[in-house]
Design a protein around this motif. Structure first.
Motif, PDB file in Angstrom:
ATOM      1  N   ASP A 110       0.839  -1.200   0.000  1.00  0.00           N
ATOM      2  CA  ASP A 110       0.000   0.000   0.000  1.00  0.00           C
ATOM      3  C   ASP A 110       0.875   1.251   0.000  1.00  0.00           C
ATOM      4  N   SER A 111       0.454   2.254  -0.748  1.00  0.00           N
ATOM      5  CA  SER A 111       1.182   3.528  -0.818  1.00  0.00           C
ATOM      6  C   SER A 111       0.598   4.586   0.110  1.00  0.00           C
ATOM      7  N   ASP A 112      -0.253   4.165   1.043  1.00  0.00           N
ATOM      8  CA  ASP A 112      -0.944   5.086   1.945  1.00  0.00           C
ATOM      9  C   ASP A 112      -0.707   4.673   3.398  1.00  0.00           C
ATOM     10  N   PRO A 113       0.418   5.045   3.996  1.00  0.00           N
ATOM     11  CA  PRO A 113       0.686   4.645   5.379  1.00  0.00           C
ATOM     12  C   PRO A 113      -0.254   5.280   6.393  1.00  0.00           C
ATOM     13  N   ALA A 114      -0.841   6.419   6.067  1.00  0.00           N
ATOM     14  CA  ALA A 114      -1.678   7.120   7.041  1.00  0.00           C
ATOM     15  C   ALA A 114      -2.897   6.297   7.442  1.00  0.00           C
ATOM     16  N   THR A 115      -3.518   5.616   6.498  1.00  0.00           N
ATOM     17  CA  THR A 115      -4.687   4.807   6.841  1.00  0.00           C
ATOM     18  C   THR A 115      -4.286   3.622   7.706  1.00  0.00           C
ATOM     19  N   TRP A 116      -3.158   3.015   7.407  1.00  0.00           N
ATOM     20  CA  TRP A 116      -2.678   1.906   8.235  1.00  0.00           C
ATOM     21  C   TRP A 116      -2.360   2.383   9.647  1.00  0.00           C
ATOM     22  N   ALA A 117      -1.867   3.577   9.802  1.00  0.00           N
ATOM     23  CA  ALA A 117      -1.549   4.109  11.122  1.00  0.00           C
ATOM     24  C   ALA A 117      -2.803   4.288  11.970  1.00  0.00           C
TER      25      ALA A 117
END
Length: 292
Positions: A110-117
């Protein structure tokens, strides 16, 4: 690779179109090798495309699937059937389109770490829709798709005049569904039709249409179609990439020209950088044909 899930084994189904200038043909050949490259440019109000190279070849969608989901979300908001301010709990477990199966996503893809955080916490649906497109978030996409529903995505494609060759029917990394033959496939002609229909206001009202266009204009990945186009154009785009695949679909607004939908789909060997640079060269040549 971030930006879309792995396609697995997929046989590309090509139907060859025409409409190639020498420059465009050379740009396509430079990246195609033994793969498939599809290019379609459609101008609002015109029945026939101005550029059409393998328009109906089916490609694995990669993250281009997020484009009709974006439109579906905003028109549901317009119909008071969805609230972008509603909090959504971020989770990493989803029901497969293959009944009886569940699946999770790979954080490294995934290129979206903010959602995983935010796992286990709440994020507004509107923020997830935003991340789904501008940074091509995979986890955000599956959360949004659960809220929107695949039937609404199918309705968007139908209202845009897309063919049955385009199917957006499962979430990202839903490998149980993929293994059962349930997969996300697109054609260049259908994607060009989709963005022209959006610009024409045939998919949603003025507010929802503007919201979709503003999201596309905020796209973080601009090295494909936008990089190949001249200055002075307004270009909103959505990319998609996985191993052996790079796609870009753009809505282009130019002075003294109706809205233009340009789709460049590349399913070919080589590096990601080679395919991305090839898309820029193809866009440059295709635009010359559109205006010339």
């Amino acid at each position: 690779m971030p930006g879309g899930d792995r396609s697995g084994a997929f046989t590309y189904d090509a139907r060859v179109g025409s409409s190639q200038t020498e420059a465009l043909s050379a740009a396509v050949d430079s990246v195609r090798k033994d793969g498939i490259v599809s290019v379609v440019a459609r101008v609002s109000g015109e029945e026939d495309p101005r550029v059409s190279i393998e328009p109906d070849a089916r490609h694995y969608s990669a993250s281009i699937m997020k484009l009709p989901i974006l439109i579906a979300a905003h028109r549901l908001v317009e119909q008071d059937r969805l609230d972008l301010g509603r909090p959504v709990t971020v989770r990493n477990e989803f029901e497969s389109r293959n009944p009886g199966h569940r699946f999770s996503l790979d954080r490294e893809e995934d290129s979206d770490p903010a959602t995983w955080a935010a796992l286990g916490a709440e994020v507004s649906l509107g923020e997830l829709v935003h991340r789904m497109v501008i940074v091509s978030g995979n986890l955000a996409t599956n959360l949004v798709l659960d809220e929107v529903g695949s039937d609404e995505v199918k309705a968007v494609l139908a209202d845009a005049g897309c063919s049955e060759r385009t199917t957006i029917v499962r979430g990202i990394e839903d490998y149980p569904a993929r293994d059962a033959g349930i997969d996300n496939l697109i054609t260049a002609d259908d994607m060009a039709r989709l963005v022209v229909a959006l610009a024409d206001g045939r998919l949603a009202g003025a507010g929802a249409t503007a919201a979709c266009e503003q999201t596309l204009l905020a796209q973080a990945y601009r090295n494909g179609i936008p990089a190949g186009l001249p200055d002075g154009l307004t270009v909103g785009n959505k990319t998609g990439w996985i191993s052996s695949v790079n796609h870009d679909v753009a809505l282009i607004r130019a002075p003294d020209l109706p809205p233009v939908g340009l789709a460049v789909l590349v399913s070919a060997p080589g590096s990601e950088e080679e395919r991305e640079a090839g898309i820029a060269r193809i866009a440059e040549a295709a635009w010359a044909e559109v205006v010339g």
